[in-house]
Scaffold this active site. Sequence first.
Site, PDB file in Angstrom:
ATOM      1  N   SER A  45       0.830  -1.200   0.000  1.00  0.00           N
ATOM      2  CA  SER A  45       0.000   0.000   0.000  1.00  0.00           C
ATOM      3  C   SER A  45       0.866   1.252   0.000  1.00  0.00           C
ATOM      4  O   SER A  45       0.526   2.247  -0.631  1.00  0.00           O
ATOM      5  CB  SER A  45      -0.962   0.002   1.185  1.00  0.00           C
ATOM      6  OG  SER A  45      -0.282  -0.104   2.410  1.00  0.00           O
ATOM      7  N   GLU A  46       2.000   1.219   0.730  1.00  0.00           N
ATOM      8  CA  GLU A  46       2.946   2.336   0.668  1.00  0.00           C
ATOM      9  C   GLU A  46       4.387   1.863   0.731  1.00  0.00           C
ATOM     10  O   GLU A  46       4.710   0.888   1.417  1.00  0.00           O
ATOM     11  CB  GLU A  46       2.722   3.332   1.818  1.00  0.00           C
ATOM     12  CG  GLU A  46       1.718   4.420   1.504  1.00  0.00           C
ATOM     13  CD  GLU A  46       0.293   3.950   1.707  1.00  0.00           C
ATOM     14  OE1 GLU A  46      -0.617   4.513   1.069  1.00  0.00           O
ATOM     15  OE2 GLU A  46       0.102   3.013   2.501  1.00  0.00           O
ATOM     16  N   THR A  47       5.227   2.593   0.003  1.00  0.00           N
ATOM     17  CA  THR A  47       6.680   2.475   0.121  1.00  0.00           C
ATOM     18  C   THR A  47       7.198   3.827   0.583  1.00  0.00           C
ATOM     19  O   THR A  47       6.861   4.866   0.005  1.00  0.00           O
ATOM     20  CB  THR A  47       7.324   2.086  -1.221  1.00  0.00           C
ATOM     21  OG1 THR A  47       6.862   0.778  -1.598  1.00  0.00           O
ATOM     22  CG2 THR A  47       8.836   2.068  -1.108  1.00  0.00           C
TER      23      THR A  47
END
Length: 288
Positions: A45-47
Amino acid sequence: MQIPVFTVDAFTNRPFCGNPAAVCLLENDLDEDLHQKIATEMNLSETAFVRKLHPGDDFTKSSCFGLRWFTPAKEIPLCGHATLAAAAVLFHTQKNTNSILTFVTMSGELRARQVEDHIVLDLPLYLTCPQVLQEVEELIKAAAGDMIVQDLRYSSDTKNLLVRLSDAYERSVLEELQVSAQHFLSAEKTGKVKGLILTLKGNSTGKQKGHDFYSRYFTPWYGVLEDPVTGSAHAVLSSYWSEQLGKKEMLAFQCSHRGGELKISLRDDGRVDIAGRVTFVLKGNLTF
């Protein structure tokens, strides 16, 4: 080129629960397009990308870093769980010696500190205002079906729509609700919603005793159908439920299939401390 990368499950102390974030430590500036390519490759979902701000900065000794967050589709202005993960990488793997870390971000300066087995994030607190049902009725129908909606709020700062379900429902109803978030894209007609929060008042009895409220969070507008545990959404939820419950200290649980717990403390300066635990599941290097 090699870039150290870590996968950290945030807001949990068990692997494969909570919300996974990839964290990349950048020794040098990275070509702009590579941020998105790496985030798409990681497919979480996020880096998070942690970068040094000045020549001579050190991941072990410096206390201030740049921080950016990317979904597989685009850059976003705020991500709580990936900030928690970034702080954990600096504190635990880099053995950063500072008691408080500061991250310079699109949402201003965010701070993180260790308190026992939790990492505490200092985040903005976002207020909500009443939302007219008729403007978003099709979107609500796509999200909650025929369920009873008790309250409807909108956060103009985050573009999140908060949908409070009836207090008559149990946590299990929220957990078992089947949501096709991809349909939100066509159902949202106003152009102002970029995230949808379903939330429910906590139950002070039974096995879930102690949780003040529950939630699920959907943001297909950013390429993430359902985010497992979301610090930024709780920067909105915290202000709402504090007002509703008359409390500044709360314990929240996000009811995704992975699930995660957040400790919340509203501050006198108009911000909110959101604390969670982490567990590491991957350490390695990106090579390209």
